[in-house]
Design an enzyme around this catalytic site. Structure first.
Site, PDB file in Angstrom:
ATOM      1  N   ARG A 177      20.013   0.764 -17.175  1.00 54.93           N
ATOM      2  CA  ARG A 177      19.740   1.255 -15.805  1.00 54.93           C
ATOM      3  C   ARG A 177      18.351   1.859 -15.672  1.00 54.93           C
ATOM      4  O   ARG A 177      18.079   2.698 -14.836  1.00 54.93           O
ATOM      5  CB  ARG A 177      20.785   2.272 -15.354  1.00 54.93           C
TER       6      ARG A 177
ATOM      7  N   LYS B   2       7.012  -3.694  -7.514  1.00 57.19           N
ATOM      8  CA  LYS B   2       7.871  -4.847  -7.202  1.00 57.19           C
ATOM      9  C   LYS B   2       8.043  -5.631  -8.493  1.00 57.19           C
ATOM     10  O   LYS B   2       7.066  -6.088  -9.082  1.00 57.19           O
ATOM     11  CB  LYS B   2       7.219  -5.744  -6.141  1.00 57.19           C
TER      12      LYS B   2
ATOM     13  N   GLU C 177      -6.856 -12.054  -3.311  1.00 57.63           N
ATOM     14  CA  GLU C 177      -6.205 -10.770  -3.012  1.00 57.63           C
ATOM     15  C   GLU C 177      -7.252  -9.679  -2.783  1.00 57.63           C
ATOM     16  O   GLU C 177      -7.041  -8.765  -1.985  1.00 57.63           O
ATOM     17  CB  GLU C 177      -5.255 -10.363  -4.155  1.00 57.63           C
TER      18      GLU C 177
ATOM     19  N   LYS D 292      -4.197  -0.419  -2.481  1.00 58.27           N
ATOM     20  CA  LYS D 292      -2.785  -0.724  -2.728  1.00 58.27           C
ATOM     21  C   LYS D 292      -1.999   0.564  -2.959  1.00 58.27           C
ATOM     22  O   LYS D 292      -0.898   0.741  -2.437  1.00 58.27           O
ATOM     23  CB  LYS D 292      -2.629  -1.686  -3.919  1.00 58.27           C
TER      24      LYS D 292
ATOM     25  N   GLU E 192       8.580  -1.087   1.641  1.00 55.06           N
ATOM     26  CA  GLU E 192       8.223  -2.046   2.687  1.00 55.06           C
ATOM     27  C   GLU E 192       9.080  -1.923   3.945  1.00 55.06           C
ATOM     28  O   GLU E 192       9.621  -2.890   4.461  1.00 55.06           O
ATOM     29  CB  GLU E 192       8.296  -3.481   2.131  1.00 55.06           C
TER      30      GLU E 192
ATOM     31  N   ARG F  46       3.678  -1.148   4.428  1.00 53.33           N
ATOM     32  CA  ARG F  46       3.479  -2.029   3.275  1.00 53.33           C
ATOM     33  C   ARG F  46       3.377  -3.492   3.692  1.00 53.33           C
ATOM     34  O   ARG F  46       2.793  -4.309   2.989  1.00 53.33           O
ATOM     35  CB  ARG F  46       4.588  -1.816   2.229  1.00 53.33           C
TER      36      ARG F  46
ATOM     37  N   ASN G 214       0.957  -8.154   3.222  1.00 52.96           N
ATOM     38  CA  ASN G 214       1.356  -9.560   3.337  1.00 52.96           C
ATOM     39  C   ASN G 214       0.361 -10.394   4.141  1.00 52.96           C
ATOM     40  O   ASN G 214       0.633 -11.558   4.440  1.00 52.96           O
ATOM     41  CB  ASN G 214       2.741  -9.674   3.971  1.00 52.96           C
TER      42      ASN G 214
ATOM     43  N   HIS H  11      -0.042 -14.029   3.479  1.00 52.81           N
ATOM     44  CA  HIS H  11       1.095 -14.445   2.648  1.00 52.81           C
ATOM     45  C   HIS H  11       2.135 -15.265   3.402  1.00 52.81           C
ATOM     46  O   HIS H  11       2.900 -15.992   2.779  1.00 52.81           O
ATOM     47  CB  HIS H  11       1.756 -13.236   1.996  1.00 52.81           C
TER      48      HIS H  11
ATOM     49  N   HIS I 218       2.701 -18.436   1.450  1.00 53.68           N
ATOM     50  CA  HIS I 218       3.971 -18.724   0.769  1.00 53.68           C
ATOM     51  C   HIS I 218       4.522 -20.081   1.199  1.00 53.68           C
ATOM     52  O   HIS I 218       5.084 -20.821   0.383  1.00 53.68           O
ATOM     53  CB  HIS I 218       5.011 -17.645   1.073  1.00 53.68           C
TER      54      HIS I 218
ATOM     55  N   HIS J  82      -1.350 -18.609  -6.717  1.00 47.54           N
ATOM     56  CA  HIS J  82      -0.910 -17.743  -5.619  1.00 47.54           C
ATOM     57  C   HIS J  82      -2.103 -17.261  -4.768  1.00 47.54           C
ATOM     58  O   HIS J  82      -2.087 -17.364  -3.536  1.00 47.54           O
ATOM     59  CB  HIS J  82      -0.139 -16.548  -6.201  1.00 47.54           C
TER      60      HIS J  82
END
Ligand code: NAD
Length: 367
Positions: free
Chosen positions: A121, A143, A185, A227, A237, A241, A245, A248, A252, A265
């Site tokens: 955990r 993330k 980025e 960031k 998010e 946040r 994106n 993105h 994506h 990416h």
């Protein structure tokens, strides 16, 4: 060494950025409240380049280190790889205060972070990002996760590292294409939050790409500051946040259509940024100059700015299935000016098609 703090109460941590600092990690982590048993998760190439010596330095400081090698590549960002990590941790009797070090690009960082989030955990983990993309983006913000056969990053957790340790010298071995992709980025940060930084990249992109010390450290530190600022105010998010994106949504979709094989990416993000900026200019959210400068900068850096020839209804369909869709509304992050973006929903289909078509058209002028 430069330090950037990610402020998240008890889960706060430092991002330490410097030249040739890898060996210094062993002494630095003595100040963290973690145990003596640790695992370095990396891939065979990076282990040879940096993992072996890192492991020796840690052992010299009294740490008991196990190295876990995973094959390189996005197709190994799976639960099977996470399971391989669990096997070793269980076999070596890792405890709650044992730690994991993610030594690699975003793929290794995401897998190792997810293993750290879920083993017992949650055990502490340290990010040592080795690609530009990982240094400015994926190693910061917590993330973590893996891909599923039916989609990318579908399984994951928000779980913050206890330290991000960025050695700029490792970029010397990064393939040029990966370096350029990471710049996608970097440009994003200028557009979403800092016009001065955007100008800095315009003026110094050649210095950055040739890894000149001052330009590089400023670029990475400023990207991490932005960031960190965004993540500190919206870890999960729920609001701000989302600005990360930018580029993105369409990026994506392009990655999905091309099965994550054709573009890195950061390359897809650059195409997405150019397209989003055109969209913003068409609806008069930003001036045409903003869209022209974003496209020009991406092009100068060596990023492709035009979209591959994709069928619009297919693209639209994929956009509808994006993780960022809420109440069936596709959400675009669009520039208002350099340094400021806005989340916009309900873009008219015809307008979107027009922006996308302009991006195909520029492809033809590229040739
Ligand atoms: N967690 C997040 O917030 C976040 C954000 C953005 C992207 N990502 C994820 O990051 C991944 C992409 O990361 P990436 O672009 O770093 O790709 P990657 O991890 O696949 O690394 C790219 C390639 O460069 C090699 N490499 C890395 N560092 C090197 C070095 N110093 N010297 C030589 N070779 C080196 C790697 O072995 C790999 O072959 C994707 O899975 C994406 O989903 C996550």
């Amino acid at each position: 060494m430069r330090k950037v703090r990610v402020d998240l109460g008890q889960r706060s941590y430092d991002i330490c950025i410097g030249h040739n600092i890898l060996a210094g990690l062993a002494k630095h982590i003595n100040s963290l409240s973690i145990g003596k048993k640790g695992a370095i998760v990396t891939n065979p190439l990076l282990n040879k380049l940096y993992g072996d010596s890192l492991s020796r330095h840690l052992s010299d400081e009294g740490y008991v280190i196990t190295t876990i090698e995973l094959p390189a590549g996005e197709r190994y960002k799976t639960l099977k790889s996470v399971s391989k990590i669990y096997d070793v941790l269980i076999e070596k009797k890792f405890e709650r205060n044992s730690f994991i070090i993610a030594l690699g690009g975003g793929v290794i960082g995401d897998i190792a972070g997810f293993a750290a989030a879920t083993y017992l955990r949650g055990v502490p983990y340290i990010q040592i990002p080795t690609s530009l993309l990982a240094q400015v983006d994926s190693s910061v913000g917590g993330k973590t996760g893996v891909d599923h056969a039916l989609g990318k990053n579908l399984i994951g957790a928000f779980y913050q590292p206890v330290l991000v340790w960025i050695d700029l010298d490792v970029l010397k071995t990064l393939p040029p294409r990966e370096l350029i992709a990471g710049m996608g980025e970097v440009v994003k940060y200028g557009v979403i939050a800092d016009e001065q930084f955007f100008k800095f990249i315009e003026e110094h992109y050649e210095n950055i790409l040739s890894l000149e010390r001052e330009a590089l450290i400023h670029t990475i530190a400023r990207s991490c500051e932005i960031k960190a600022m965004v993540v500190s105010s919206d870890e999960r998010e729920k609001g701000l946040r989302a600005i990360l994106n930018f580029g993105h949504t369409i990026g994506h979709a392009i990655e999905t259509i091309t099965c994550y094989k054709k573009y890195r990416h950061g390359e897809a993000v650059a195409m997405g940024m150019v397209c989003a900026a055109r969209l913003a200019s068409i609806i008069h959210l930003c001036s045409e100059d903003v869209s022209v400068r974003i496209e020009r900068l991406c092009r100068l850096i060596g990023l492709k700015t035009s979209l591959p020839d994709v069928n619009f209804p297919v693209l639209r369909d994929i956009l509808q299935r994006d993780k960022k869709v809420i109440n069936e509304k596709v959400r675009f992050v669009l520039p208002v000016r350099l340094g400021e973006v806005k989340v916009v929903e309900d873009i008219d289909n015809n307008v979107l098609q027009e922006a996308i078509q302009l991006c195909y058209a520029s492809d033809k002028s590229d040739k």
